[in-house]
Design a protein around this motif. Structure first.
Motif, PDB file in Angstrom:
ATOM      1  N   PHE A 154       0.813  -1.206   0.000  1.00 13.70           N
ATOM      2  CA  PHE A 154       0.000   0.000   0.000  1.00 13.70           C
ATOM      3  C   PHE A 154       0.854   1.266   0.000  1.00 13.70           C
ATOM      4  O   PHE A 154       0.437   2.298  -0.520  1.00 13.70           O
ATOM      5  N   SER A 159       5.679   3.363   6.520  1.00 12.69           N
ATOM      6  CA  SER A 159       5.257   2.175   7.274  1.00 12.69           C
ATOM      7  C   SER A 159       6.020   0.912   6.893  1.00 12.69           C
ATOM      8  O   SER A 159       5.584  -0.196   7.165  1.00 12.69           O
ATOM      9  N   ILE A 239       3.444  -3.875   3.014  1.00 11.85           N
ATOM     10  CA  ILE A 239       3.160  -3.296   4.326  1.00 11.85           C
ATOM     11  C   ILE A 239       2.529  -4.349   5.237  1.00 11.85           C
ATOM     12  O   ILE A 239       1.673  -5.115   4.818  1.00 11.85           O
ATOM     13  N   SER A 243       0.123  -2.397  10.559  1.00 10.13           N
ATOM     14  CA  SER A 243       0.241  -0.949  10.383  1.00 10.13           C
ATOM     15  C   SER A 243      -1.110  -0.277  10.590  1.00 10.13           C
ATOM     16  O   SER A 243      -2.091  -0.601   9.919  1.00 10.13           O
ATOM     17  N   TYR A 246      -2.363   1.540   7.477  1.00 12.58           N
ATOM     18  CA  TYR A 246      -2.839   0.598   6.461  1.00 12.58           C
ATOM     19  C   TYR A 246      -4.242   0.106   6.807  1.00 12.58           C
ATOM     20  O   TYR A 246      -5.136   0.078   5.964  1.00 12.58           O
TER      21      TYR A 246
END
Length: 413
Positions: A154, A159, A239, A243, A246
């Protein structure tokens, strides 16, 4: 107008019937409309069949009838062979990441990969039956268009761990891509948005085609995001699902569009269930739409894992390496397990194009392929599904991805 019909295996009942009749077998029983049977549908188990190509007017065909048949080949066995992906159960040569190679398919060998051939056969057969019965039976359905976006990662820099960012930074310096290295630093310092952070543009593209910006049941255009939620490994190195940014983005996108799960490249029975559970926890909705990373289906292995999960739709049926119809149809169909000889509740939505397969062409060349696919789908009132990788919409990337995205949704090409 509804046309009533009846199936029978009773020869005397069939012969005595005075109306329009159709028989399917080794030889006709009289002067009825007759389709010759090659025998595939009566077989037990899986066998290697010789495939030779012929023509039914302008359409390719195989399993040619040796004698009298009102359709010059076994259209039912041939359709079954293509849609069930019979050839993918046979010994085969894999590509460099272990997928069934598109070059091995009979659709490529028979030069009909760009045609929804089963759909075209059905349309032609329906025309013959209409003439035979002096009726007009037709399927009224408008063409649907869906863009599916595979979110491998993403964010490009945000991240991500120190190791990943260090690898990117060192790689850019080594290749003298100083601007990319500086962009990475600026993004990580928070002075610039991440190059992958472009989902607002994609959401607005599809919402502008919906009445009042909301998808209705009657909407013909759609967009689906498929999110990766598997564990980190050498192939799936995007990712982490942990996260916060996210997870928030998944919920936000889900407020506007359909969302689904992208199963990881290395995904066993246990991980299929674990990743499905993660998706439902993050999105607060039941899992319905799925795809597998890089379309690595390994028929029937991955599909067998999904059968036990109820009401699933899978969007992995296609080739990343070339445009065309992997199962020779543009309509969704239920996965048929040849090993157990049973139709399953898993609904497969085949895609006709992955943007990776045409991204290296000039813009006009890309549009020509879109035109060819869309026009063939329009002939059969099918469903035009295109797959993208989210990274193909990277900000600043020299690409026609966005232009082609808008072109795909155009009603006239």
């Amino acid at each position: 107008m509804h046309q009533e019909f009846k199936f029978t295996t009773d020869v005397s009942e069939f012969v005595s019937h005075s109306g329009v009749k159709l028989s399917y077998g080794i030889k006709p029983l009289g002067e009825e409309f007759f389709i010759w049977s090659q025998g595939l549908l009566d077989e037990n188990g899986i066998d290697d069949h010789d495939i030779e190509f012929y023509k039914w007017d302008d359409l390719p065909m195989f399993f040619k009838a040796p004698e009298r048949s009102d359709v010059p080949f076994d259209v039912f066995s041939a359709s079954f062979y293509l849609i069930t992906r019979y050839e993918e159960y046979l010994p085969q040569v894999k590509d460099d990441i272990g997928r069934y190679s598109s070059k091995e398919s009979i659709a490529v060998q028979g030069e009909f990969i760009l045609l929804p051939l089963v759909d075209l056969w059905v349309k032609k057969l329906l025309g013959l039956l209409n003439r035979e019965s002096n009726t007009l039976i037709k399927k009224v359905q408008k063409v649907k268009t869906t863009v599916a976006i595979e979110v491998t990662s993403f964010f490009k820099y945000k991240s991500r761990g120190i190791v990943d960012n260090g690898h990117f930074f060192y790689g850019d310096l080594k290749r003298f891509k100083i601007r990319n290295a500086l962009t990475q630093i600026i993004v990580l310092l928070g002075f610039k948005t991440d190059p992958f952070q472009n989902y607002d543009l994609l959401i607005n593209t599809i919402r502008s085609r919906w009445q009042h910006g909301r998808k209705m049941a009657s909407s013909l255009d759609n967009m689906i995001f498929f999110f990766h939620l598997g564990n980190y490994n050498r192939v799936d190195n995007g990712i982490s699902f942990r996260s916060r940014k996210y997870r928030e983005a998944i919920k936000q996108i889900g407020d506007y569009l359909d969302i689904g799960l992208r199963y990881s490249f290395h995904c066993n029975d246990k991980e299929v269930k674990q990743q499905g559970k993660k998706f439902e926890e993050i999105s607060n909705r039941p899992l319905q739409k799925t795809m597998v990373a890089y379309s690595k289906i390994s028929t029937p292995g991955h599909y067998k894992r999904l059968v036990d999960l109820e009401k699933l739709e899978d969007y992995s049926m296609g080739y990343e390496s070339m445009p065309g119809f992997r199962a020779s149809t543009s309509h969704p169909f239920y996965f048929y397990d040849l090993d157990y000889e049973v139709q399953t509740p898993l609904l497969i939505y085949p895609y006709a194009l992955h943007y990776k397969s045409i991204s290296g062409k000039m813009l006009n060349g890309q549009k020509q392929i879109i035109q060819q696919l869309k026009r063939s789908i329009e002939q059969v009132s099918g469903h035009f599904i295109t797959m993208y990788d989210y990274a193909q919409f990277e900000q600043g990337l020299k690409s026609h991805a966005t232009t082609i995205l808008e072109y795909i949704y155009e009603k006239e090409v």
